[in-house]
Design an enzyme around this catalytic site. Structure first.
Site, short mmCIF file in Angstrom:
data_model
loop_
_atom_site.label_atom_id
_atom_site.label_comp_id
_atom_site.label_asym_id
_atom_site.label_seq_id
_atom_site.Cartn_x
_atom_site.Cartn_y
_atom_site.Cartn_z
N GLY A 1 0.83 -1.21 0.00
CA GLY A 1 0.00 0.00 0.00
C GLY A 1 0.86 1.25 0.00
O GLY A 1 2.08 1.17 0.15
N LEU A 2 0.21 2.39 -0.15
CA LEU A 2 0.92 3.67 -0.19
C LEU A 2 1.62 3.94 1.14
O LEU A 2 1.26 3.39 2.18
CB LEU A 2 -0.07 4.80 -0.48
CG LEU A 2 -0.76 4.79 -1.85
CD1 LEU A 2 -1.90 5.82 -1.87
CD2 LEU A 2 0.23 5.06 -2.97
N SER A 3 2.59 4.84 1.10
CA SER A 3 3.20 5.33 2.33
C SER A 3 2.11 5.99 3.17
O SER A 3 1.32 6.78 2.65
CB SER A 3 4.29 6.35 1.99
OG SER A 3 4.83 6.90 3.17
N GLY A 4 2.03 5.61 4.45
CA GLY A 4 1.02 6.20 5.33
C GLY A 4 -0.31 5.47 5.30
O GLY A 4 -1.27 5.87 5.96
N SER A 5 -0.39 4.37 4.54
CA SER A 5 -1.67 3.65 4.43
C SER A 5 -1.99 2.83 5.68
O SER A 5 -3.15 2.54 5.95
CB SER A 5 -1.67 2.74 3.19
OG SER A 5 -0.57 1.84 3.23
N GLY A 6 -0.96 2.45 6.43
CA GLY A 6 -1.20 1.67 7.65
C GLY A 6 -0.55 0.28 7.65
O GLY A 6 -0.84 -0.54 8.50
N LYS A 7 0.34 0.05 6.69
CA LYS A 7 0.99 -1.27 6.58
C LYS A 7 1.69 -1.66 7.87
O LYS A 7 1.48 -2.74 8.42
CB LYS A 7 2.00 -1.25 5.44
CG LYS A 7 1.45 -0.89 4.07
CD LYS A 7 2.51 -0.98 2.98
CE LYS A 7 3.65 0.02 3.20
NZ LYS A 7 3.27 1.43 3.16
N SER A 8 2.59 -0.77 8.36
CA SER A 8 3.39 -1.11 9.54
C SER A 8 2.51 -1.27 10.78
O SER A 8 2.75 -2.17 11.60
CB SER A 8 4.45 -0.04 9.79
OG SER A 8 5.33 0.04 8.69
N SER B 1 5.82 -1.85 -2.16
CA SER B 1 5.78 -2.83 -3.27
C SER B 1 4.76 -2.38 -4.32
O SER B 1 3.68 -2.98 -4.47
CB SER B 1 5.49 -4.24 -2.78
OG SER B 1 4.41 -4.31 -1.89
N1 LIG Z 1 10.58 8.25 -2.76
C1 LIG Z 1 9.95 7.48 -1.84
N2 LIG Z 1 8.84 6.81 -2.19
C2 LIG Z 1 8.21 6.04 -1.25
N3 LIG Z 1 8.62 5.88 0.05
C3 LIG Z 1 9.74 6.55 0.39
C4 LIG Z 1 10.45 7.37 -0.51
N4 LIG Z 1 11.52 7.91 0.15
C5 LIG Z 1 11.46 7.45 1.41
N5 LIG Z 1 10.41 6.63 1.58
C6 LIG Z 1 10.11 5.88 2.80
O1 LIG Z 1 10.46 4.53 2.47
C7 LIG Z 1 9.43 3.65 2.81
C8 LIG Z 1 9.09 2.73 1.65
O2 LIG Z 1 10.11 1.78 1.50
P1 LIG Z 1 9.72 0.38 0.83
O3 LIG Z 1 10.94 -0.47 0.85
O4 LIG Z 1 8.47 -0.13 1.49
O5 LIG Z 1 9.38 0.83 -0.66
S1 LIG Z 1 9.33 -0.12 -1.96
O6 LIG Z 1 8.54 -1.33 -1.58
O7 LIG Z 1 10.72 -0.44 -2.33
O8 LIG Z 1 8.64 0.72 -3.01
C9 LIG Z 1 8.22 4.45 3.15
O9 LIG Z 1 7.81 3.95 4.42
P2 LIG Z 1 6.27 3.76 4.76
O10 LIG Z 1 5.75 5.17 4.91
O11 LIG Z 1 6.28 2.99 6.04
O12 LIG Z 1 5.60 3.03 3.61
C10 LIG Z 1 8.66 5.90 3.23
O13 LIG Z 1 8.57 6.38 4.55
N1 LIG Z 2 -5.98 1.18 11.30
C1 LIG Z 2 -5.66 2.50 11.45
N2 LIG Z 2 -6.59 3.38 11.85
C2 LIG Z 2 -6.28 4.70 11.99
N3 LIG Z 2 -5.05 5.22 11.77
C3 LIG Z 2 -4.09 4.37 11.36
C4 LIG Z 2 -4.34 2.98 11.18
N4 LIG Z 2 -3.20 2.39 10.78
C5 LIG Z 2 -2.28 3.38 10.71
N5 LIG Z 2 -2.81 4.55 11.06
C6 LIG Z 2 -2.08 5.84 11.12
O1 LIG Z 2 -1.60 6.12 9.82
C7 LIG Z 2 -0.24 6.60 9.88
C8 LIG Z 2 0.65 5.71 9.04
O2 LIG Z 2 0.66 4.42 9.59
P1 LIG Z 2 1.84 3.41 9.19
O3 LIG Z 2 1.50 2.10 9.79
O4 LIG Z 2 3.16 4.03 9.50
O5 LIG Z 2 1.67 3.33 7.60
P2 LIG Z 2 2.70 2.73 6.51
O6 LIG Z 2 3.52 1.70 7.21
O7 LIG Z 2 1.81 2.19 5.43
O8 LIG Z 2 3.50 3.91 6.04
C9 LIG Z 2 0.16 6.61 11.35
O9 LIG Z 2 0.03 7.92 11.83
C10 LIG Z 2 -0.85 5.70 12.00
O10 LIG Z 2 -1.13 6.11 13.31
#
Ligand SMILES: Nc1ncnc2c1ncn2[C@@H]1O[C@H](COP(=O)(O)OS(=O)(=O)O)[C@@H](OP(=O)(O)O)[C@H]1O
Ligand SMILES: Nc1ncnc2c1ncn2[C@@H]1O[C@H](COP(=O)(O)OP(=O)(O)O)[C@@H](O)[C@H]1O
EC number: 2.7.1.25
Length: 207
Positions: free
Chosen positions: A31-38, A105
């Site tokens: 999923g997108l960055s910030g979607s809630g994966k971690s 991914s």
């Molecule tokens: N350019 C760019 N695009 C996307 N994300 C970025 C980028 N630069 C840094 N980050 C941080 O790196 C995290 C994503 O790394 P991933 O290894 O999951 O990405 S990938 O699967 O190789 O596309 C991702 O973490 P999450 O927010 O937890 O998804 C970002 O915080």
């Molecule tokens: N199930 C959920 N409900 C509400 N907020 C969430 C949920 N999962 C994640 N968040 C919030 O969304 C933000 C990103 O979560 P994170 O797990 O770091 O996403 P990712 O790993 O996809 O980047 C954090 O501020 C987190 O508190």
């Protein structure tokens, strides 16, 4: 490469899984960055661990501090990142673990290549389908703001593509419902998989 021959050892994945009373599988959160994966993967690992499962969580941010610290965010680097992670996850599942991985991914091809490393039913794709608007409003690391200003190149969803899965096993939009309900659905799914060669595994009975 033709001089390298696979050595089939006696102890296999099913044996290691039985030893741990669990069916080893990979749950692949995309999923997108910030979607809630971690958050989802971490909460699920906690629930499974408390229920007696042997688990491991692979997280994009963390893997990029070590195994993949030489890689950036070009499509080629992401491909290599996910190739390496897919092979590591395969080894961990073969070791008998329930593995959770949280990586953007972004492309179908990357995720399909990891899926193809596993037998049917061992790769569970979890699409964290939270909309871009929600992810950007959350922006916990301030990366979307930087990406919008052009301070980060190739940012997924802004200046780099994300291809939604066509047929993920599970889809969770974290902007709908609550975390506990979302995690319970994942726990129920993993628990229902706890069978090896027709034999119900003990792990998860506490769930
Ligand atoms: N350019 C760019 N695009 C996307 N994300 C970025 C980028 N630069 C840094 N980050 C941080 O790196 C995290 C994503 O790394 P991933 O290894 O999951 O990405 S990938 O699967 O190789 O596309 C991702 O973490 P999450 O927010 O937890 O998804 C970002 O915080
Ligand atoms: N199930 C959920 N409900 C509400 N907020 C969430 C949920 N999962 C994640 N968040 C919030 O969304 C933000 C990103 O979560 P994170 O797990 O770091 O996403 P990712 O790993 O996809 O980047 C954090 O501020 C987190 O508190």
């Amino acid at each position: 490469m033709t001089d390298i021959v696979w050595h089939q050892h006696e102890i296999d994945q099913a044996a290691r899984g039985r030893q741990k009373n669990q069916n080893p599988v990979l749950l692949w959160f995309t999923g997108l960055s910030g979607s809630g994966k971690s958050t989802l993967a971490g909460a699920l690992e906690h629930a499974l661990f408390e229920a007696g499962f042997h688990t491991y969580l692979l997280d994009g941010d963390n893997v990029r501090h070590g195994l993949c610290k030489d890689l950036g965010f070009s499509l080629e680097d992401r491909d290599e990142n996910l190739r390496r992670v897919g092979e590591v996850a395969k080894l961990m599942v073969d070791a008998g673990l329930v593995v959770l991985s949280a990586f953007i991914s972004p492309t179908r091809a990357e995720r399909e290549r990891v899926r193809n490393l596993f037998p049917e039913g061992k790769f569970i794709e979890v699409h964290v389908s939270t909309p871009l608007s929600v992810c950007e409003s959350r922006d916990p690391k301030g990366l979307y703001a930087k990406a919008r200003k052009g301070e980060i190149a190739n940012f997924t969803g802004i200046s780099s593509p994300y291809e939604n899965p066509d047929s993920a096993e599970l889809t969770i939009d974290t902007s709908k419902g609550d975390l506990a309900t979302q995690v319970q659905a994942l726990v129920d799914y993993v628990s229902a998989l706890q069978v090896i060669d027709g034999e119900k595994m003990v792990a998860g009975l506490g769930i």
